[in-house]
Write an enzyme that holds these catalytic residues in place. Structure first.
Site, PDB file in Angstrom:
ATOM      1  N   TYR A  36       1.344 -17.958   0.197  1.00 23.47           N
ATOM      2  CA  TYR A  36       1.727 -19.362   0.206  1.00 23.47           C
ATOM      3  C   TYR A  36       1.857 -19.785  -1.263  1.00 23.47           C
ATOM      4  CZ  TYR A  36       0.419 -18.917   5.055  1.00 23.47           C
ATOM      5  OH  TYR A  36       0.347 -18.490   6.370  1.00 23.47           O
ATOM      6  N   ASP A  40      -3.783  -2.100  -9.122  1.00 23.97           N
ATOM      7  CA  ASP A  40      -4.141  -2.830 -10.344  1.00 23.97           C
ATOM      8  C   ASP A  40      -5.317  -2.154 -11.030  1.00 23.97           C
ATOM      9  OD1 ASP A  40      -2.223  -4.676  -9.468  1.00 23.97           O
ATOM     10  OD2 ASP A  40      -3.732  -5.850  -8.403  1.00 23.97           O
ATOM     11  N   ALA A  53      -2.918   8.678  -1.852  1.00 25.97           N
ATOM     12  CA  ALA A  53      -4.171   9.437  -1.836  1.00 25.97           C
ATOM     13  C   ALA A  53      -4.003  10.875  -2.306  1.00 25.97           C
ATOM     14  CB  ALA A  53      -4.740   9.439  -0.419  1.00 25.97           C
TER      15      ALA A  53
END
Length: 320
Positions: A109, A254, A226
């Site tokens: 949003y 990140d 992975a």
């Protein structure tokens, strides 16, 4: 504007208020929630600060409680927030995490958010740090944000630039994002990209395919989820990812970028940079939050220094 003297890294991009179930269950059935902060670039900043680096974060937030809260939270983590601006009318963005067995869905949003009002005039058009970290999220927020990222990559540079492709399908379709993100990534010094998103954007199937598409950056890091991560540069390196019992995956990229960049800033080898990236990503995968307290420096050093067979046998679950 400039950061305080001596900062190694400036991370620039939108951070939003993050609402997530307190337990790894879906939004529809959860009964308690956490209110935290979430933003790719500020996540990197917080991780780097936790590793002892001098780091700043720059963005815009709304003149509202959520904006004040997230700036205070990031500042309390040891990140310089003096370059964060407050917009008088546009709000702070919000997003929700919806964990599920098949993966986490994220609901944004952020349309018309304060951060989306940034343009090429932000920071006076220049960044002042040894390394500037940005991502492919920012140019998707608005035409002004796109101009800002273009200016940082093409204008006079005081910093090396790290660019995480960070493709977000909710912000723009691959048909539009692919060419633009390639164009921007080609201008950066260090680039991070997941093999899965490179496949979506450019049809790449292997790390070598990605290097063929992105031959401009001096360093290109391709993460294969992975499996492993490959760093292309003066001395190419490949490091297998440790096995992790995943609680929630959002934010792991990140953490990986922060770990890798920390290694670069410390002059580590390509293998050790990749290992540190994997270790921070593994830690992130064990929590529903984007960043939590890291293992001690001694513990991290032990894993970084272990031999290859010990590294390949690492398994993480519960807590590190």
């Amino acid at each position: 504007m400039t950061t305080r003297a001596g900062h190694e890294v400036l991370c620039l991009g939108e951070t939003m208020s993050l609402i997530a179930p307190a337990e790894p269950v879906g939004l529809e059935t959860a009964t308690s929630f956490t209110l935290a902060t979430g933003g790719a670039e500020s996540n990197v900043a917080v991780h780097l600060a936790a590793l002892g680096h001098r780091v700043a974060w720059a963005s815009r937030v709304g003149a509202d409680p959520l904006g004040r809260r997230l700036v205070a939270t990031i500042g309390a983590a040891g990140v310089d927030t003096s370059l964060v601006e407050t917009h008088s009318t546009a709000p702070t963005g919000v997003y929700f995490k919806d964990p599920a067995p098949g993966g986490t869905t994220v609901y944004y949003y952020r349309t018309g958010s304060a951060a989306s009002t940034m343009d090429e005039r932000f920071l006076g058009g220049a960044a002042d740090a040894e390394l500037l970290h940005i991502s492919g999220i920012t140019p998707a927020l608005s035409p002004g944000c796109d101009r800002l990222i273009t200016h940082l990559l093409t204008g006079p540079r005081r910093s090396k630039i790290s660019f995480d492709v960070n493709y977000r399908p909710a912000l723009w379709p691959a048909e539009a994002a692919g060419p633009r993100l390639r164009e921007l990534a080609q201008l950066a010094d260090i680039v991070f990209v997941g093999l899965d998103e490179a496949g979506t954007l450019w049809g790449a199937k292997t790390a070598d395919d990605v290097r063929a598409v992105l031959d401009g950056p001096a360093t290109l890091v391709v993460k294969d989820a992975a499996n492993d991560a490959t760093a292309f540069g003066a001395r190419p390196a490949v490091v297998t990812a440790p096995e992790v019992r995943v609680v929630e995956p959002v934010g792991a990229g990140d953490a990986f970028a922060a770990g890798y960049l920390s290694g670069v800033l410390r002059g580590e080898s390509g293998v050790r940079c990749l290992r540190l990236g994997h270790l921070l990503a593994a830690h992130s995968l064990l929590s529903t939050e984007d960043h939590t307290a890291l293992p001690t420096a001694d513990v991290l050093a032990g894993w970084l220094d272990c031999d290859e067979s010990t590294w390949n046998a690492l398994r993480f679950g519960g807590s590190l």
